[in-house]
Design an enzyme around this catalytic site. Structure first.
Site, mmCIF file in Angstrom:
data_model
loop_
_atom_site.group_PDB
_atom_site.id
_atom_site.type_symbol
_atom_site.label_atom_id
_atom_site.label_comp_id
_atom_site.label_asym_id
_atom_site.label_seq_id
_atom_site.Cartn_x
_atom_site.Cartn_y
_atom_site.Cartn_z
ATOM 1 N N CYS A 73 0.277 7.993 1.531
ATOM 2 C CA CYS A 73 1.359 7.013 1.472
ATOM 3 C C CYS A 73 1.712 6.785 0.003
ATOM 4 O O CYS A 73 0.858 6.335 -0.778
ATOM 5 C CB CYS A 73 0.890 5.716 2.117
ATOM 6 S SG CYS A 73 2.086 4.368 2.003
ATOM 7 N N CYS A 184 8.253 9.846 0.129
ATOM 8 C CA CYS A 184 7.648 9.024 1.184
ATOM 9 C C CYS A 184 7.137 10.019 2.202
ATOM 10 O O CYS A 184 7.860 10.948 2.589
ATOM 11 C CB CYS A 184 8.700 8.111 1.813
ATOM 12 S SG CYS A 184 8.135 7.294 3.329
HETATM 13 N N1 DGL Z 1 4.821 6.595 4.390
HETATM 14 C C1 DGL Z 1 4.897 5.628 3.367
HETATM 15 C C2 DGL Z 1 5.122 6.250 1.987
HETATM 16 O O1 DGL Z 1 4.796 7.399 1.742
HETATM 17 C C3 DGL Z 1 5.795 4.428 3.491
HETATM 18 C C4 DGL Z 1 6.356 3.936 4.734
HETATM 19 C C5 DGL Z 1 6.490 2.415 4.771
HETATM 20 O O2 DGL Z 1 7.443 1.848 4.213
HETATM 21 O O3 DGL Z 1 5.589 1.820 5.364
HETATM 22 O O4 DGL Z 1 5.599 5.595 1.099
#
Ligand code: DGL
Length: 258
Positions: A73, A184
């Site tokens: 993340c 993301c």
């Molecule tokens: N998958 C997450 C990232 O790489 C973010 C998603 C969210 O906003 O929760 O930033």
């Protein structure tokens, strides 16, 4: 006895790291943990988020007995990597926007960054750009609605093309931009659809392959895979279960966060 590899994200985004991890470590047991009760992370305040990420990762590390934590993340990593490393005893692999490979690839020296509103504004992101893309123009686009569309896709629904087009528009309106960082982990899950929303070919770059290779370097004899991999979630959700089962994980067990 060594533990499995723990992958953590707010939602299904970390699943984009799973295929390269299974490619490089086909015999390793994985545990997927997500904080779906608090999804999305990208619009939450930093102070709250650090506390929450520490609490969830603490609980997930204890519940999984993992040998390494992969924070799949960008929103969590660009904020809380140092805090996690200070707090946990297992090694932590982070995920940050692939600015460096994108800058290496861009011929026009104009790169787009598509990420959550938290990630595009972080000092960590400023430092990455300063270190690796100093001679590039970087157009940053906060793309929070795409997180929800990726969640919908993995739950079996069609993402909304109009939302995808609207979010991407500031990038394709830049005539010389030739490379886009998917900053993301949710976004590579529908990379072809994002590419199709562009009226011309662009390079899409993400960190999943690099994260998998970094995990190979850090991990030392992880627990062997035995049947389906395990998963943990902070709230019951039938749609999330469907996405996890599609990626060959068991239905999630409830993760209690202290
Ligand atoms: N998958 C997450 C990232 O790489 C973010 C998603 C969210 O906003 O929760 O930033």
């Amino acid at each position: 006895m060594p533990g499995p590899i723990l992958i953590f994200d707010s939602g299904v985004g970390g699943l984009s790291v799973v295929p390269p991890l299974r490619h490089w470590l086909p015999d390793a047991a994985l545990v997927y943990a997500c904080d779906n009760a608090m999804l999305p992370y990208g619009t939450r305040p930093d102070g709250w988020l650090v506390e929450r990420i520490l609490a969830v990762c603490d609980a997930a590390v204890a519940a999984s007995g993992c040998c390494v934590l992969v924070v799949a993340c960008n929103t969590a990593s660009t904020l809380a990597l140092d805090a996690l490393r200070a707090h946990l005893t297992v090694p932590v692999v982070g995920t940050v926007p692939a600015i460096k490979p994108a800058a290496a690839l861009s011929v026009s020296r104009h790169v787009g960054l598509l990420a959550t509103s938290a990630t595009v504004a972080r000092p960590y992101t400023d430092r990455l750009i300063e270190a690796f893309a100093r001679d590039c123009r970087v157009t940053r686009v906060a793309a929070d609605p795409l997180v929800r569309e990726a969640e919908r896709l993995l739950a079996g629904d069609e993402p909304d093309q109009a939302i995808i087009r609207t979010v991407m528009e500031p990038l394709w309106r830049e005539p010389d931009l030739d490379t886009v960082v998917l900053g993301c982990t949710h976004f590579p899950l529908f990379g072809e659809r994002l590419a199709a929303a562009f009226p011309r070919p662009v390079h899409l770059v993400d960190s999943s392959e690099a994260i998998a290779r970094r995990t190979v370097q850090v991990v030392n004899g992880p627990a062997p895979r035995a049947g389906r991999d395990q998963s943990l979630a902070t709230a019951p959700d039938a749609r999330l279960s469907r996405a996890l089962v599609t990626f060959d994980f068991d239905e999630p067990r409830l993760l209690i966060v202290g």
